[in-house]
Design an enzyme around this catalytic site. Structure first.
Site, mmCIF file in Angstrom:
data_model
loop_
_atom_site.group_PDB
_atom_site.id
_atom_site.type_symbol
_atom_site.label_atom_id
_atom_site.label_comp_id
_atom_site.label_asym_id
_atom_site.label_seq_id
_atom_site.Cartn_x
_atom_site.Cartn_y
_atom_site.Cartn_z
ATOM 1 N N TYR A 1 -1.676 -13.245 -0.822
ATOM 2 C CA TYR A 1 -2.003 -11.810 -0.754
ATOM 3 C C TYR A 1 -2.799 -11.491 0.517
ATOM 4 C CZ TYR A 1 -4.052 -7.300 -1.957
ATOM 5 O OH TYR A 1 -4.443 -5.979 -1.935
ATOM 6 N N LYS B 1 -1.968 -8.830 3.807
ATOM 7 C CA LYS B 1 -2.777 -7.669 4.210
ATOM 8 C C LYS B 1 -3.189 -7.783 5.679
ATOM 9 C CE LYS B 1 -2.046 -5.468 0.578
ATOM 10 N NZ LYS B 1 -1.338 -4.205 0.581
HETATM 11 N N1 LIG Z 1 -6.774 -1.655 -6.399
HETATM 12 C C1 LIG Z 1 -7.524 -2.109 -5.410
HETATM 13 O O1 LIG Z 1 -8.756 -2.293 -5.556
HETATM 14 C C2 LIG Z 1 -6.907 -2.399 -4.062
HETATM 15 C C3 LIG Z 1 -7.763 -2.947 -3.058
HETATM 16 C C4 LIG Z 1 -7.216 -3.208 -1.809
HETATM 17 C C5 LIG Z 1 -5.897 -2.896 -1.537
HETATM 18 N N2 LIG Z 1 -5.092 -2.388 -2.528
HETATM 19 C C6 LIG Z 1 -3.692 -2.081 -2.173
HETATM 20 O O2 LIG Z 1 -3.356 -0.798 -2.649
HETATM 21 C C7 LIG Z 1 -1.958 -0.749 -3.000
HETATM 22 C C8 LIG Z 1 -1.794 -0.207 -4.418
HETATM 23 O O3 LIG Z 1 -2.466 -1.075 -5.294
HETATM 24 P P1 LIG Z 1 -2.728 -0.727 -6.834
HETATM 25 O O4 LIG Z 1 -4.072 -1.275 -7.130
HETATM 26 O O5 LIG Z 1 -2.418 0.685 -7.105
HETATM 27 O O6 LIG Z 1 -1.642 -1.677 -7.514
HETATM 28 P P2 LIG Z 1 -0.854 -1.494 -8.918
HETATM 29 O O7 LIG Z 1 -1.663 -0.686 -9.845
HETATM 30 O O8 LIG Z 1 -0.465 -2.876 -9.322
HETATM 31 O O9 LIG Z 1 0.442 -0.637 -8.491
HETATM 32 C C9 LIG Z 1 1.401 -1.205 -7.633
HETATM 33 C C10 LIG Z 1 2.484 -0.191 -7.350
HETATM 34 O O10 LIG Z 1 3.460 -0.830 -6.495
HETATM 35 C C11 LIG Z 1 4.758 -0.647 -7.075
HETATM 36 N N3 LIG Z 1 5.618 -1.788 -6.739
HETATM 37 C C12 LIG Z 1 5.397 -3.092 -6.947
HETATM 38 N N4 LIG Z 1 6.436 -3.832 -6.548
HETATM 39 C C13 LIG Z 1 7.351 -2.960 -6.063
HETATM 40 C C14 LIG Z 1 8.656 -3.098 -5.515
HETATM 41 N N5 LIG Z 1 9.225 -4.298 -5.348
HETATM 42 N N6 LIG Z 1 9.310 -1.978 -5.112
HETATM 43 C C15 LIG Z 1 8.749 -0.751 -5.265
HETATM 44 N N7 LIG Z 1 7.518 -0.556 -5.770
HETATM 45 C C16 LIG Z 1 6.841 -1.659 -6.181
HETATM 46 C C17 LIG Z 1 4.496 -0.547 -8.578
HETATM 47 O O11 LIG Z 1 5.522 0.206 -9.228
HETATM 48 P P3 LIG Z 1 6.740 -0.414 -10.087
HETATM 49 O O12 LIG Z 1 6.204 -1.592 -10.819
HETATM 50 O O13 LIG Z 1 7.153 0.740 -10.949
HETATM 51 O O14 LIG Z 1 7.771 -0.771 -9.064
HETATM 52 C C18 LIG Z 1 3.208 0.263 -8.599
HETATM 53 O O15 LIG Z 1 3.486 1.627 -8.515
HETATM 54 C C19 LIG Z 1 -1.442 -2.177 -2.821
HETATM 55 O O16 LIG Z 1 -0.775 -2.279 -1.591
HETATM 56 C C20 LIG Z 1 -2.697 -3.019 -2.834
HETATM 57 O O17 LIG Z 1 -2.537 -4.218 -2.134
HETATM 58 C C21 LIG Z 1 -5.568 -2.130 -3.776
#
Ligand SMILES: NC(=O)c1ccc[n+]([C@@H]2O[C@H](COP(=O)([O-])OP(=O)(O)OC[C@H]3O[C@@H](n4cnc5c(N)ncnc54)[C@H](OP(=O)(O)O)[C@@H]3O)[C@@H](O)[C@H]2O)c1
Length: 309
Positions: A204, A208
């Protein structure tokens, strides 16, 4: 930036702000939306814009980006993810926030180039050329030491986070063209984790770091587009909750990075193009330090050391 083990080794009750303080570029930091990034401010209005959001079926895609661009009254929001059912719930939420915003939901796997291309053909046919792309879809497919990891799980994270971002960005660039008529922004979701080493997250964290550098390439190849890599903070989504040891620090609101993304898509933010920005940082201070950021090429990835003369 600090290393996770150094931060975690600090004694006593965990300080929920420890990561924010360790990575603070601005003196003032935030964990919730604040006035300068409030998406309802008239100067941040997204009227007239078509906004494409990947990973819009849940988590930040729904509660940060779809919600904030709806509050900013985007003309249209395109929701991309695999789950149709969850996309339709996001669609209902957008409509309840901004009834005038058109919503187009397309079920697509970002790793499938042909499906992504077809999705963009549909976007252009139904809504015209988009002005904002939020590359948010992401996964953490494995949390293991390199020696123990399943190669397919390790690679799956690369495929979704890096290849997925490439696929969507290329399809977007091909339709906006080399000199977009309207101001255009690409926001790539990175993470402070891209600069950390530790805690069984090699796959991961590398994705990033790759996204942060990919964004620098975008700025170089498409100087007319504002391309920023955004660390959203630490938010308790499905992904945020997947590493239980991080739970005490998951205190940022979804609105914080949503508002920051709207701010990055408004006005002249070219000085941040090709750079890394954390949603916790005070955007007014970033603006005040514009000259320093550009002249010293700050917020970019470099190798530590003394080189040359
Ligand atoms: N949450 C945090 O604290 C945090 C911190 C740093 C960075 N981030 C970044 O923020 C972004 C969103 O994270 P999140 O926390 O919202 O994650 P999440 O709750 O796990 O949501 C992930 C999203 O990505 C979609 N997804 C996954 N695989 C996919 C694929 N192959 N094709 C199309 N869509 C796909 C999922 O939808 P489906 O399953 O319906 O496809 C879902 O809508 C990510 O890039 C993550 O690395 C998050």
């Amino acid at each position: 930036m600090n290393k996770v083990p150094e931060i975690m080794a600090r004694e006593g009750e965990p300080d929920p702000d420890v990561f924010v303080k360790a990575d603070a570029f601005t003196k003032k930091t935030y964990r919730d939306v604040y006035s300068a990034i409030d998406p309802t401010r008239p100067n941040l209005s997204q009227k007239g814009k078509v906004v494409v959001i990947t990973g819009a079926s849940r988590g930040l895609g729904r509660y940060s980006f779809a919600a904030s661009f709806a509050r900013a009254h985007a003309d249209a929001i395109v929701l991309l993810a695999r789950s149709r059912e969850n996309l339709s719930q996001t669609e209902t939420m957008v409509k309840s926030i901004s009834p005038s915003t058109k919503v187009l939901s397309i079920a697509v796997d970002v790793t499938d180039y042909d499906s992504v291309k077809r999705a963009f053909d549909e976007i252009i046919e139904r809504l015209g050329i988009p002005q904002v792309l939020v590359n948010n879809a992401g996964v953490i497919a494995s949390q293991c030491r390199i020696v123990d990891d399943d190669p397919d799980f390790w690679w799956r994270t690369q495929e979704v986070n890096v290849r997925g971002t490439f696929n969507v960005t290329q399809a977007f660039l091909k339709i906006v063209g080399p000199s977009p008529a309207a101001p255009t922004a690409i926001i790539n979701l990175t993470s402070a984790a891209g600069h950390y080493v530790g805690q069984k997250l090699s796959s991961y964290c590398l994705t990033k770091l790759a996204i942060t550098q990919f964004t620098a390439f975008l700025k170089d190849e498409h100087p007319q587009i504002t391309s920023v890599s955004l660390h959203p903070g630490m938010i308790p989504t499905d992904m945020g909750n997947s590493a239980s040891w991080l739970a005490p620090f998951m205190k940022d609101t979804a609105d914080l990075c949503g508002g920051t993304a709207v701010w990055l898509s408004s006005g002249d933010r070219q000085f941040l193009s090709g750079r890394y920005v954390a949603a916790n940082w005070d955007v007014e201070e970033l603006e005040a330090r514009k000259e320093e950021i550009v002249q010293d090429n700050l917020l970019t990835v470099r190798l530590n050391g003394r080189f040359g003369e």
